[in-house]
Write a protein that holds these residues in place. Structure first.
Motif, mmCIF file in Angstrom:
data_model
loop_
_atom_site.group_PDB
_atom_site.id
_atom_site.type_symbol
_atom_site.label_atom_id
_atom_site.label_comp_id
_atom_site.label_asym_id
_atom_site.label_seq_id
_atom_site.Cartn_x
_atom_site.Cartn_y
_atom_site.Cartn_z
ATOM 1 N N GLU A 180 0.830 -1.202 0.000
ATOM 2 C CA GLU A 180 0.000 0.000 0.000
ATOM 3 C C GLU A 180 0.870 1.260 0.000
ATOM 4 O O GLU A 180 0.602 2.206 -0.734
ATOM 5 C CB GLU A 180 -0.924 -0.014 1.217
ATOM 6 N N THR A 181 1.916 1.258 0.795
ATOM 7 C CA THR A 181 2.824 2.403 0.852
ATOM 8 C C THR A 181 3.535 2.594 -0.483
ATOM 9 O O THR A 181 3.674 3.721 -0.962
ATOM 10 C CB THR A 181 3.854 2.219 1.982
ATOM 11 N N ILE A 182 3.964 1.500 -1.084
ATOM 12 C CA ILE A 182 4.632 1.580 -2.391
ATOM 13 C C ILE A 182 3.686 2.185 -3.424
ATOM 14 O O ILE A 182 4.083 3.051 -4.209
ATOM 15 C CB ILE A 182 5.134 0.186 -2.829
ATOM 16 N N GLU A 183 2.437 1.760 -3.405
ATOM 17 C CA GLU A 183 1.452 2.298 -4.343
ATOM 18 C C GLU A 183 1.232 3.795 -4.101
ATOM 19 O O GLU A 183 1.165 4.588 -5.040
ATOM 20 C CB GLU A 183 0.132 1.530 -4.220
ATOM 21 N N LEU A 184 1.129 4.195 -2.845
ATOM 22 C CA LEU A 184 0.939 5.615 -2.530
ATOM 23 C C LEU A 184 2.144 6.435 -2.988
ATOM 24 O O LEU A 184 1.986 7.549 -3.506
ATOM 25 C CB LEU A 184 0.695 5.808 -1.029
ATOM 26 N N MET A 185 3.336 5.901 -2.819
ATOM 27 C CA MET A 185 4.547 6.590 -3.282
ATOM 28 C C MET A 185 4.528 6.740 -4.808
ATOM 29 O O MET A 185 4.909 7.783 -5.336
ATOM 30 C CB MET A 185 5.798 5.829 -2.839
ATOM 31 N N ARG A 186 4.067 5.703 -5.506
ATOM 32 C CA ARG A 186 3.986 5.762 -6.966
ATOM 33 C C ARG A 186 3.004 6.847 -7.398
ATOM 34 O O ARG A 186 3.287 7.636 -8.297
ATOM 35 C CB ARG A 186 3.559 4.405 -7.533
ATOM 36 N N VAL A 187 1.860 6.900 -6.730
ATOM 37 C CA VAL A 187 0.857 7.912 -7.064
ATOM 38 C C VAL A 187 1.432 9.307 -6.826
ATOM 39 O O VAL A 187 1.284 10.209 -7.669
ATOM 40 C CB VAL A 187 -0.444 7.691 -6.243
ATOM 41 N N LEU A 188 2.090 9.506 -5.693
ATOM 42 C CA LEU A 188 2.682 10.813 -5.393
ATOM 43 C C LEU A 188 3.720 11.220 -6.435
ATOM 44 O O LEU A 188 3.792 12.389 -6.834
ATOM 45 C CB LEU A 188 3.337 10.795 -4.007
ATOM 46 N N LYS A 189 4.498 10.263 -6.877
ATOM 47 C CA LYS A 189 5.533 10.552 -7.870
ATOM 48 C C LYS A 189 4.924 11.025 -9.192
ATOM 49 O O LYS A 189 5.497 11.854 -9.891
ATOM 50 C CB LYS A 189 6.375 9.294 -8.111
ATOM 51 N N LYS A 206 0.877 15.567 -11.245
ATOM 52 C CA LYS A 206 1.366 16.571 -12.196
ATOM 53 C C LYS A 206 1.385 17.991 -11.646
ATOM 54 O O LYS A 206 2.263 18.769 -11.959
ATOM 55 C CB LYS A 206 0.508 16.543 -13.472
ATOM 56 N N ASP A 207 0.379 18.351 -10.847
ATOM 57 C CA ASP A 207 0.313 19.736 -10.370
ATOM 58 C C ASP A 207 -0.342 19.817 -8.997
ATOM 59 O O ASP A 207 -0.776 18.814 -8.440
ATOM 60 C CB ASP A 207 -0.441 20.615 -11.385
ATOM 61 N N GLU A 208 -0.424 21.041 -8.467
ATOM 62 C CA GLU A 208 -0.933 21.248 -7.113
ATOM 63 C C GLU A 208 -2.393 20.844 -6.946
ATOM 64 O O GLU A 208 -2.788 20.358 -5.887
ATOM 65 C CB GLU A 208 -0.762 22.712 -6.706
ATOM 66 N N SER A 209 -3.220 21.057 -7.964
ATOM 67 C CA SER A 209 -4.628 20.695 -7.833
ATOM 68 C C SER A 209 -4.775 19.171 -7.679
ATOM 69 O O SER A 209 -5.609 18.693 -6.912
ATOM 70 C CB SER A 209 -5.447 21.194 -9.017
ATOM 71 N N CYS A 210 -3.948 18.424 -8.389
ATOM 72 C CA CYS A 210 -3.974 16.963 -8.249
ATOM 73 C C CYS A 210 -3.444 16.552 -6.872
ATOM 74 O O CYS A 210 -3.934 15.596 -6.282
ATOM 75 C CB CYS A 210 -3.140 16.309 -9.340
ATOM 76 N N LEU A 211 -2.468 17.296 -6.367
ATOM 77 C CA LEU A 211 -1.955 17.025 -5.036
ATOM 78 C C LEU A 211 -3.062 17.206 -4.001
ATOM 79 O O LEU A 211 -3.239 16.374 -3.111
ATOM 80 C CB LEU A 211 -0.773 17.932 -4.700
ATOM 81 N N ASP A 212 -3.830 18.283 -4.138
ATOM 82 C CA ASP A 212 -4.925 18.535 -3.201
ATOM 83 C C ASP A 212 -5.955 17.415 -3.243
ATOM 84 O O ASP A 212 -6.458 16.984 -2.197
ATOM 85 C CB ASP A 212 -5.594 19.888 -3.491
ATOM 86 N N GLU A 213 -6.274 16.915 -4.431
ATOM 87 C CA GLU A 213 -7.212 15.794 -4.555
ATOM 88 C C GLU A 213 -6.667 14.562 -3.837
ATOM 89 O O GLU A 213 -7.391 13.869 -3.128
ATOM 90 C CB GLU A 213 -7.469 15.461 -6.024
ATOM 91 N N TYR A 214 -5.376 14.302 -4.044
ATOM 92 C CA TYR A 214 -4.729 13.162 -3.407
ATOM 93 C C TYR A 214 -4.797 13.291 -1.882
ATOM 94 O O TYR A 214 -5.147 12.345 -1.184
ATOM 95 C CB TYR A 214 -3.269 13.056 -3.862
ATOM 96 N N LEU A 215 -4.467 14.466 -1.368
ATOM 97 C CA LEU A 215 -4.456 14.676 0.079
ATOM 98 C C LEU A 215 -5.847 14.487 0.680
ATOM 99 O O LEU A 215 -5.998 13.910 1.755
ATOM 100 C CB LEU A 215 -3.898 16.061 0.415
ATOM 101 N N VAL A 216 -6.878 14.951 -0.016
ATOM 102 C CA VAL A 216 -8.246 14.766 0.453
ATOM 103 C C VAL A 216 -8.600 13.281 0.468
ATOM 104 O O VAL A 216 -9.175 12.772 1.429
ATOM 105 C CB VAL A 216 -9.252 15.570 -0.415
ATOM 106 N N ASP A 217 -8.228 12.565 -0.607
ATOM 107 C CA ASP A 217 -8.500 11.123 -0.676
ATOM 108 C C ASP A 217 -7.810 10.375 0.462
ATOM 109 O O ASP A 217 -8.404 9.511 1.106
ATOM 110 C CB ASP A 217 -8.033 10.533 -2.012
#
Length: 144
Positions: A4-13, A16-27
């Motif tokens: 699960e951690t490896i998958e989350l690291m892959r997603v974070l890597k 593309k931009d800050e708006s996607c980061l915000d979506e990720y953080l909310v999820d």
């Protein structure tokens, strides 16, 4: 790292931009909110069908302090978390999860003391025998 951690690291890597980061953080917040040490142990007690008093006795922790840890009013030390995990007969994966939730850091196999503790957890050794193993090797016992 677990899958699960490896998958989350892959997603974070791949964000593309800050708006996607915000979506990720909310999820992530939605997925993991409410998962705290207290809740984790409440679930463990329910699943293993043991009472708080049995757990505290098995963990060799002072009764009052044990209840304060389990109700969330006291932050446990790393050793107290380990003792609770042993008292509840948790496996190494569950023990490391409890340590992470308590912000105490996982057991690390390259650390001599942690290696003995890992051995004890894997073999289902109780607190007294584990402290004996630690003592015999000149390592700090789990605190009282």
């Amino acid at each position: 790292m677990n899958n699960e951690t490896i998958e989350l690291m892959r997603v974070l890597k791949n964000i593309k931009d800050e708006s996607c980061l915000d979506e990720y953080l909310v999820d992530i917040y939605d997925k993991y909110k409410g998962l705290e040490f207290k809740t984790f142990f409440e679930d463990i007690l329910k699943h293993k069908q043991i009472t708080k008093s049995e757990l505290i006795k098995n963990a060799c922790i002072d009764r009052t302090y044990g209840y304060q840890i389990l109700n969330g009013s006291k932050k446990p030390s790393r050793d107290k978390v380990i003792k609770l995990c042993i008292g509840a007969s948790l496996d190494i994966k569950e023990t490391n999860k409890a340590l992470r939730l308590a912000d105490c850091g996982e057991l690390y196999s390259k650390n001599l003391r942690d290696a003995v503790i890992i051995f004890g957890v894997n073999k289902g050794i109780g607190i007294l025998k584990l402290n004996e193993l630690l003592y015999d090797r000149g390592l700090a016992c789990l605190d009282d």
